[in-house]
Motif scaffolding. Sequence first.
Motif, PDB file in Angstrom:
ATOM      1  N   PRO A  48       0.808  -1.227   0.000  1.00 11.30           N
ATOM      2  CA  PRO A  48       0.000   0.000   0.000  1.00 11.30           C
ATOM      3  C   PRO A  48       0.841   1.276   0.000  1.00 11.30           C
ATOM      4  CG  PRO A  48      -0.197  -1.138   2.096  1.00 11.30           C
ATOM      5  CD  PRO A  48       0.575  -2.023   1.189  1.00 11.30           C
ATOM      6  N   LEU A  49       1.978   1.294   0.654  1.00 13.45           N
ATOM      7  CA  LEU A  49       2.782   2.512   0.672  1.00 13.45           C
ATOM      8  C   LEU A  49       3.388   2.799  -0.694  1.00 13.45           C
ATOM      9  CD1 LEU A  49       4.512   2.263   4.149  1.00 13.45           C
ATOM     10  CD2 LEU A  49       2.597   3.690   3.469  1.00 13.45           C
ATOM     11  N   LEU A  50       3.789   1.748  -1.401  1.00 16.16           N
ATOM     12  CA  LEU A  50       4.304   1.930  -2.752  1.00 16.16           C
ATOM     13  C   LEU A  50       3.187   2.416  -3.674  1.00 16.16           C
ATOM     14  CD1 LEU A  50       6.797   1.552  -4.576  1.00 16.16           C
ATOM     15  CD2 LEU A  50       5.936  -0.727  -5.076  1.00 16.16           C
ATOM     16  N   TRP A  51       1.969   1.927  -3.441  1.00 12.19           N
ATOM     17  CA  TRP A  51       0.841   2.323  -4.275  1.00 12.19           C
ATOM     18  C   TRP A  51       0.501   3.796  -4.100  1.00 12.19           C
ATOM     19  CZ3 TRP A  51      -4.167   3.962  -2.997  1.00 12.19           C
ATOM     20  CH2 TRP A  51      -5.008   4.091  -4.090  1.00 12.19           C
ATOM     21  N   ILE A  52       0.700   4.315  -2.913  1.00 11.22           N
ATOM     22  CA  ILE A  52       0.384   5.728  -2.686  1.00 11.22           C
ATOM     23  C   ILE A  52       1.228   6.611  -3.595  1.00 11.22           C
ATOM     24  CG2 ILE A  52       0.562   7.609  -0.998  1.00 11.22           C
ATOM     25  CD1 ILE A  52      -0.288   5.555   1.137  1.00 11.22           C
ATOM     26  N   GLY A  53       2.490   6.270  -3.756  1.00  7.97           N
ATOM     27  CA  GLY A  53       3.361   7.068  -4.608  1.00  7.97           C
ATOM     28  C   GLY A  53       3.179   6.808  -6.093  1.00  7.97           C
ATOM     29  N   PHE A  54       2.855   5.569  -6.443  1.00 12.45           N
ATOM     30  CA  PHE A  54       2.783   5.190  -7.859  1.00 12.45           C
ATOM     31  C   PHE A  54       1.382   4.745  -8.263  1.00 12.45           C
ATOM     32  CE2 PHE A  54       7.178   4.393  -6.521  1.00 12.45           C
ATOM     33  CZ  PHE A  54       7.835   5.224  -7.415  1.00 12.45           C
ATOM     34  N   GLY A  55       0.376   5.183  -7.563  1.00 11.72           N
ATOM     35  CA  GLY A  55      -0.996   4.754  -7.822  1.00 11.72           C
ATOM     36  C   GLY A  55      -1.490   5.108  -9.204  1.00 11.72           C
ATOM     37  N   ARG A  56      -1.044   6.229  -9.716  1.00  8.65           N
ATOM     38  CA  ARG A  56      -1.508   6.622 -11.050  1.00  8.65           C
ATOM     39  C   ARG A  56      -0.993   5.657 -12.105  1.00  8.65           C
ATOM     40  NH1 ARG A  56       2.105  10.314  -9.176  1.00  8.65           N
ATOM     41  NH2 ARG A  56       4.063  10.461 -10.328  1.00  8.65           N
ATOM     42  N   PHE A  57       0.213   5.118 -11.913  1.00 10.29           N
ATOM     43  CA  PHE A  57       0.751   4.152 -12.864  1.00 10.29           C
ATOM     44  C   PHE A  57       0.026   2.812 -12.743  1.00 10.29           C
ATOM     45  CE2 PHE A  57       4.471   6.944 -12.021  1.00 10.29           C
ATOM     46  CZ  PHE A  57       4.480   7.555 -13.258  1.00 10.29           C
ATOM     47  N   TYR A  58      -0.219   2.381 -11.502  1.00  7.44           N
ATOM     48  CA  TYR A  58      -0.988   1.158 -11.275  1.00  7.44           C
ATOM     49  C   TYR A  58      -2.346   1.268 -11.957  1.00  7.44           C
ATOM     50  CZ  TYR A  58       1.892  -0.935  -7.519  1.00  7.44           C
ATOM     51  OH  TYR A  58       2.875  -1.538  -6.796  1.00  7.44           O
ATOM     52  N   THR A  59      -3.010   2.381 -11.739  1.00  3.70           N
ATOM     53  CA  THR A  59      -4.354   2.569 -12.279  1.00  3.70           C
ATOM     54  C   THR A  59      -4.337   2.615 -13.796  1.00  3.70           C
ATOM     55  OG1 THR A  59      -4.891   3.833 -10.292  1.00  3.70           O
ATOM     56  CG2 THR A  59      -6.408   4.019 -12.138  1.00  3.70           C
ATOM     57  N   PHE A  60      -3.396   3.336 -14.367  1.00  6.09           N
ATOM     58  CA  PHE A  60      -3.301   3.430 -15.823  1.00  6.09           C
ATOM     59  C   PHE A  60      -3.068   2.056 -16.446  1.00  6.09           C
ATOM     60  CE2 PHE A  60      -0.541   3.811 -19.575  1.00  6.09           C
ATOM     61  CZ  PHE A  60      -1.427   4.459 -20.435  1.00  6.09           C
ATOM     62  N   PHE A  61      -2.112   1.307 -15.901  1.00 10.28           N
ATOM     63  CA  PHE A  61      -1.811   0.008 -16.484  1.00 10.28           C
ATOM     64  C   PHE A  61      -2.920  -1.006 -16.227  1.00 10.28           C
ATOM     65  CE2 PHE A  61       2.575   1.658 -16.627  1.00 10.28           C
ATOM     66  CZ  PHE A  61       2.771   1.487 -17.994  1.00 10.28           C
ATOM     67  N   MET A  62      -3.632  -0.882 -15.124  1.00 14.28           N
ATOM     68  CA  MET A  62      -4.802  -1.742 -14.910  1.00 14.28           C
ATOM     69  C   MET A  62      -5.832  -1.512 -16.006  1.00 14.28           C
ATOM     70  SD  MET A  62      -6.017  -2.299 -11.033  1.00 14.28           S
ATOM     71  CE  MET A  62      -5.552  -0.743 -10.364  1.00 14.28           C
ATOM     72  N   ALA A  63      -6.086  -0.253 -16.320  1.00 15.09           N
ATOM     73  CA  ALA A  63      -7.053   0.072 -17.370  1.00 15.09           C
ATOM     74  C   ALA A  63      -6.564  -0.427 -18.726  1.00 15.09           C
ATOM     75  CB  ALA A  63      -7.321   1.569 -17.400  1.00 15.09           C
ATOM     76  N   VAL A  64      -5.285  -0.261 -19.014  1.00 14.67           N
ATOM     77  CA  VAL A  64      -4.739  -0.718 -20.295  1.00 14.67           C
ATOM     78  C   VAL A  64      -4.834  -2.239 -20.412  1.00 14.67           C
ATOM     79  CG1 VAL A  64      -2.610  -0.943 -21.648  1.00 14.67           C
ATOM     80  CG2 VAL A  64      -3.238   1.258 -20.656  1.00 14.67           C
ATOM     81  N   PHE A  65      -4.455  -2.951 -19.350  1.00 14.96           N
ATOM     82  CA  PHE A  65      -4.560  -4.411 -19.383  1.00 14.96           C
ATOM     83  C   PHE A  65      -6.012  -4.847 -19.557  1.00 14.96           C
ATOM     84  CE2 PHE A  65      -0.408  -4.684 -16.873  1.00 14.96           C
ATOM     85  CZ  PHE A  65       0.317  -5.055 -17.994  1.00 14.96           C
ATOM     86  N   GLY A  66      -6.937  -4.146 -18.914  1.00 11.51           N
ATOM     87  CA  GLY A  66      -8.354  -4.465 -19.086  1.00 11.51           C
ATOM     88  C   GLY A  66      -8.830  -4.202 -20.497  1.00 11.51           C
TER      89      GLY A  66
END
Length: 127
Positions: A48-66
């Motif tokens: 979760p702490l890593l996600w706070i800093g890089f959440g926008r990348f996680y979210t973008f790539f989740m959408a792209v993979f979907g």
Amino acid sequence: MTSSIDGSTRGSGNSTNSAAVGRNTPARISFWSAACGMGLIAGIFLTPLLWIGFGRFYTFFMAVFGLVAIPAGHLGRRRAKRLGGRDKGAALFGILAGWLLLLVSLLIVLAYAGLFVGVAFLVDAVD
């Protein structure tokens, strides 16, 4: 027509590879795209702490993979009908997980928007 060492015939006029005909590549692309996206969802909960800093990348790539998994899954299901059901389950997993990835991405974007609106409201209320 000559026969090669591996038993295939040369000069037969049939240029299709028999191994390539039996593959359901769209279903496999859909499956692996969805699996990578699901790994990002797991990463959100495991780091979760890593996600706070890089959440926008996680979210973008989740959408792209979907967005890759859904159409590839539909193509894979169509191809599975012609191949006698080969990788039909992988294609279905890709479709369902792809929609889940898009839903989670949308919820994360709404959470970020709510966070910014809430902070703006609190800052405005203090002044």
